[in-house]
Design a protein around this motif. Structure first.
Motif, mmCIF file in Angstrom:
data_model
loop_
_atom_site.group_PDB
_atom_site.id
_atom_site.type_symbol
_atom_site.label_atom_id
_atom_site.label_comp_id
_atom_site.label_asym_id
_atom_site.label_seq_id
_atom_site.Cartn_x
_atom_site.Cartn_y
_atom_site.Cartn_z
ATOM 1 N N ALA A 1 0.824 -1.212 0.000
ATOM 2 C CA ALA A 1 0.000 0.000 0.000
ATOM 3 C C ALA A 1 0.853 1.255 0.000
ATOM 4 N N GLY A 2 2.047 1.158 0.582
ATOM 5 C CA GLY A 2 2.980 2.283 0.610
ATOM 6 C C GLY A 2 3.851 2.383 -0.627
ATOM 7 N N LYS A 3 3.564 1.551 -1.648
ATOM 8 C CA LYS A 3 4.282 1.568 -2.929
ATOM 9 C C LYS A 3 5.738 1.104 -2.809
ATOM 10 N N GLN A 4 6.031 0.334 -1.764
ATOM 11 C CA GLN A 4 7.363 -0.240 -1.625
ATOM 12 C C GLN A 4 7.506 -1.413 -2.593
ATOM 13 N N THR A 5 8.558 -1.417 -3.380
ATOM 14 C CA THR A 5 8.831 -2.538 -4.273
ATOM 15 C C THR A 5 9.356 -3.703 -3.441
ATOM 16 N N VAL A 6 8.745 -4.884 -3.611
ATOM 17 C CA VAL A 6 9.077 -6.035 -2.779
ATOM 18 C C VAL A 6 9.295 -7.267 -3.655
ATOM 19 N N LEU A 7 10.371 -7.998 -3.347
ATOM 20 C CA LEU A 7 10.581 -9.333 -3.907
ATOM 21 C C LEU A 7 10.410 -10.309 -2.750
ATOM 22 N N LEU A 8 9.373 -11.120 -2.819
ATOM 23 C CA LEU A 8 8.963 -11.989 -1.727
ATOM 24 C C LEU A 8 9.232 -13.443 -2.078
#
Length: 234
Positions: A182-189
């Motif tokens: 929601a905070g527009k953080q790019t994440v590789l999970l």
């Protein structure tokens, strides 16, 4: 943002990754799922510079990073939360956060970033003076993510964040990922809980024995008969 082309990693002559290609755009949550031993953690370690690649290219924001040292990759904006969290158990929550701030240049910048982390994770502020080892598993994962966020990463990589947690705490961790999204953080999970990972991801890759077997949106892979059969028990 991140472009991986045909990378391979070998451990003592044994292939851990073979011709893996993938990409991540800014603001996306991208999941890598697969069974234990598929090469998921090796992929993150290769991106972070912790293991050398034998072939291929890794580009981040237009810069080739496959031969860079890990600390230089971190300074470019890639932050890695490792499997098992690796917190300093005898240190306080606050001091653990400070260990993630070594790239910041002033006390004011550090204090500001700590405040931002506390605003994102109010539970950590409540427990700021507690030793990290006294936190619940979900709280420890909050702290590990908060520490990684201290450098304001462009890309946050999470390695098995729900591993070993109870179902209730797994939900807390997935909620953390949703909050980051929601905070527009790019994440590789990277995550063994395939259903949860695909449910939160914009796009995903299925890794099998070191190779990309499938890719698509989270919804597409949740609907895939092969994914249902192999990973969802359906």
């Amino acid at each position: 943002m991140l472009d991986i082309k045909d990378i391979s990693v070998n451990y003592g002559g044994i292939s851990a990754l073979s011709d893996v290609s993938m990409h991540i755009e800014e603001g996306e949550v991208v999941a890598v799922v697969g069974s234990n031993g598929a090469g998921k953690s090796t992929l993150l370690r290769a991106i972070s510079g912790l293991v050398p690649i034998t072939e291929g290219k890794i580009s981040f924001s237009g810069t080739d990073i496959e031969k860079m040292k890990p600390h230089k990759i971190l300074r470019l904006g890639i932050s890695h939360v490792p499997e098992g969290r690796l917190l300093f158990g005898k240190m306080s929550v606050h001091d653990n956060l400070l260990t993630g701030a070594f790239t910041l240049s002033s006390n004011e910048a550090i204090a500001s970033k700590v405040q931002q982390v506390y605003e994102m994770f109010p539970r950590l502020k409540e427990r700021c003076s507690q030793k990290a080892e006294t936190l619940s598993g979900g709280e420890q994962q909050m702290l590990a993510i908060g520490r990684a966020l201290m450098v304001s990463p462009k890309l946050l990589m999470l390695d098995e964040p729900s591993l070993g947690l109870s179902p209730i705490l797994v939900e807390q961790v997935i909620d953390l990922v949703k909050k980051l999204k929601a905070g527009k953080q790019t994440v590789l999970l990277v995550e063994q809980n395939v259903r949860k990972a695909l449910g939160v991801a914009d796009r995903a890759y299925v890794l099998q024995t070191g190779k990309i077997a499938l890719s698509g949106t989270g919804e597409e892979l949740l609907a895939s008969e092969s994914v249902k059969k192999a990973y969802l028990g359906m």
